[in-house]
Design a protein around this motif. Structure first.
Motif, PDB file in Angstrom:
ATOM      1  N   ARG A 255      48.029 118.326   5.562  1.00 56.58           N
ATOM      2  CA  ARG A 255      47.239 119.455   6.065  1.00 56.58           C
ATOM      3  C   ARG A 255      47.369 119.568   7.588  1.00 56.58           C
ATOM      4  O   ARG A 255      47.517 120.678   8.121  1.00 56.58           O
ATOM      5  N   ILE A 256      47.336 118.431   8.287  1.00 57.30           N
ATOM      6  CA  ILE A 256      47.486 118.442   9.752  1.00 57.30           C
ATOM      7  C   ILE A 256      48.836 119.038  10.137  1.00 57.30           C
ATOM      8  O   ILE A 256      48.928 119.902  11.022  1.00 57.30           O
ATOM      9  N   LEU A 257      49.889 118.584   9.471  1.00 58.79           N
ATOM     10  CA  LEU A 257      51.231 119.087   9.773  1.00 58.79           C
ATOM     11  C   LEU A 257      51.357 120.573   9.485  1.00 58.79           C
ATOM     12  O   LEU A 257      51.898 121.340  10.292  1.00 58.79           O
ATOM     13  N   MET A 258      50.859 120.995   8.342  1.00 58.64           N
ATOM     14  CA  MET A 258      51.029 122.389   7.924  1.00 58.64           C
ATOM     15  C   MET A 258      50.196 123.340   8.780  1.00 58.64           C
ATOM     16  O   MET A 258      50.627 124.471   9.053  1.00 58.64           O
ATOM     17  N   GLU A 259      49.018 122.919   9.215  1.00 58.19           N
ATOM     18  CA  GLU A 259      48.198 123.794  10.065  1.00 58.19           C
ATOM     19  C   GLU A 259      48.906 124.074  11.388  1.00 58.19           C
ATOM     20  O   GLU A 259      48.914 125.214  11.874  1.00 58.19           O
ATOM     21  N   LYS A 260      49.504 123.050  11.978  1.00 56.20           N
ATOM     22  CA  LYS A 260      50.210 123.234  13.249  1.00 56.20           C
ATOM     23  C   LYS A 260      51.491 124.048  13.055  1.00 56.20           C
ATOM     24  O   LYS A 260      51.835 124.908  13.885  1.00 56.20           O
ATOM     25  N   LEU A 261      52.207 123.789  11.981  1.00 54.30           N
ATOM     26  CA  LEU A 261      53.439 124.525  11.727  1.00 54.30           C
ATOM     27  C   LEU A 261      53.148 125.995  11.444  1.00 54.30           C
ATOM     28  O   LEU A 261      53.885 126.881  11.894  1.00 54.30           O
TER      29      LEU A 261
END
Length: 345
Positions: A255-261
């Motif tokens: 979730r952290i990765l996808m929110e930033k991407l």
């Protein structure tokens, strides 16, 4: 010098604990051999001195193996490509010194390669039925030592839009696994156990970080306190709930990765996305990216598993692209433990 249709690159990778050698004919992979150092498992992480010693032991046999598997004589090689950095200095010195010696001995051009650029450009290795990303695209590079979102305008025109302020995502996986008593490397084990767990059973906090940067140290601390608290109440908690804990940790990291991407895509207007680095082998991340194709209209590029982890094949494709541009390195080159994207030759 061979003509542009017959370029053979011999590539060497030694940035961390995997020694690798590969041979490319233009964009096509002829061989890509890797020697993984198992000795670090008993120490719970990579020991730099042991890594450099293992590279010294492995590098000559691997180069011979790569040439034999590619079925070419070293006289056909057009240039030597090697990882200059970033990485462990002792490991890099072995590959750099060997590449320089081989270049001098065979009178061949030498080509330095940035390890992180190689993870991105691995998508341009020729694969049947696979189309490489179109410029410009966004690259998510995720590994044990790095977490970055990179705007890629051309092969060697890259800009880091965001990166981790502390731990890399691979560290977050491995350190979380260690807190649970899982052996090193723990990231793949979390991925394995997560398949049978409930990803929303144990919610963990999402760190508040400005812009497109990442932070994982706070998440690691919250996982530590959670496991300590629950284990005091029930000594068998981690064993009994292992699958759910792993699923919840993985869900939070993804979730952290996808929110930033997603934020990077919205800010740049770019929907062509490429992922690279060892953590891109994670099934949860791959599933989230595929879902984004349908939900956000992205075109996602995910590499073959052999090109996710450290390997010389990705070094070779950068070597080929630099060869076409005549971007060669002199024998005075030195290894760089810190080597930012697009800062070198």
């Amino acid at each position: 010098m061979p003509n542009s249709k017959e370029i053979y690159i011999l590539a060497i990778e030694s940035s961390c604990d995997d020694t690798s050698a590969a041979v490319l004919h233009n964009r096509k992979m002829l061989s890509n051999v890797v020697a993984t150092q198992r000795i670090h498992e008993e120490y719970g992480g990579v020991v730099p001195e042991l890594a450099s010693r293992a590279h010294q032991k492995n590098i000559v046999p691997l180069v011979h193996q790569a040439l034999a598997k590619a079925n070419i004589d070293k006289k056909l090689v057009s240039a030597i490509a090697f990882t200059r950095g970033p990485g462990l200095m002792g490991s890099l010195l072995v590959g750099t010194s060997f590449a320089k010696s081989l270049s001098l001995g065979l009178q061949l051009p030498l080509i330095e390669v940035n390890h992180m650029e190689a993870h991105i450009l691995a998508h341009f290795i020729e694969e049947p039925g696979k189309t490489p990303p179109s410029f410009p695209f966004l690259a998510l590079t995720i590994s044990g030592g790095h977490t970055q979102i990179v705007l890629v305008r051309d092969y060697f025109q890259m800009e880091v839009l965001g990166e981790t302020l502390d731990d890399a995502v691979g560290e977050a996986f491995d350190k979380s696994a260690k807190l649970m008593g899982l052996p090193y490397p723990g990231g793949p084990l979390i991925d394995q156990y997560a398949k049978d767990g409930d990803p929303e059973k144990f919610p963990f906090p999402i760190p508040k970080v400005d812009g497109l940067n990442f932070s994982f140290s706070g998440l690691k601390t919250s996982i530590l306190y959670f496991l300590q608290r629950e284990s005091q109440r029930d000594p068998d908690f981690v064993t009994r709930e292992r699958n759910h804990i792993c699923a919840s940790i993985q869900h939070t990291i993804v979730r952290i990765l996808m929110e930033k991407l997603t934020l990077a895509s919205a800010q740049t207007g770019i929907k062509e996305i490429a992922v690279g680095g060892g953590v891109s082998a994670n099934s949860g991340i791959r599933e989230a990216l595929r879902n984004a194709e349908n939900e956000l209209g992205w075109k996602v590029h995910i590499p073959k598993l052999e090109y996710c982890t450290d390997n010389a094949g990705m070094i070779g494709i950068v070597g080929y692209l630099k060869y076409l541009q005549g971007r060669f390195t002199d024998l005075g080159v030195t290894a760089l433990a810190r080597y930012s994207i697009n800062s070198g030759n």
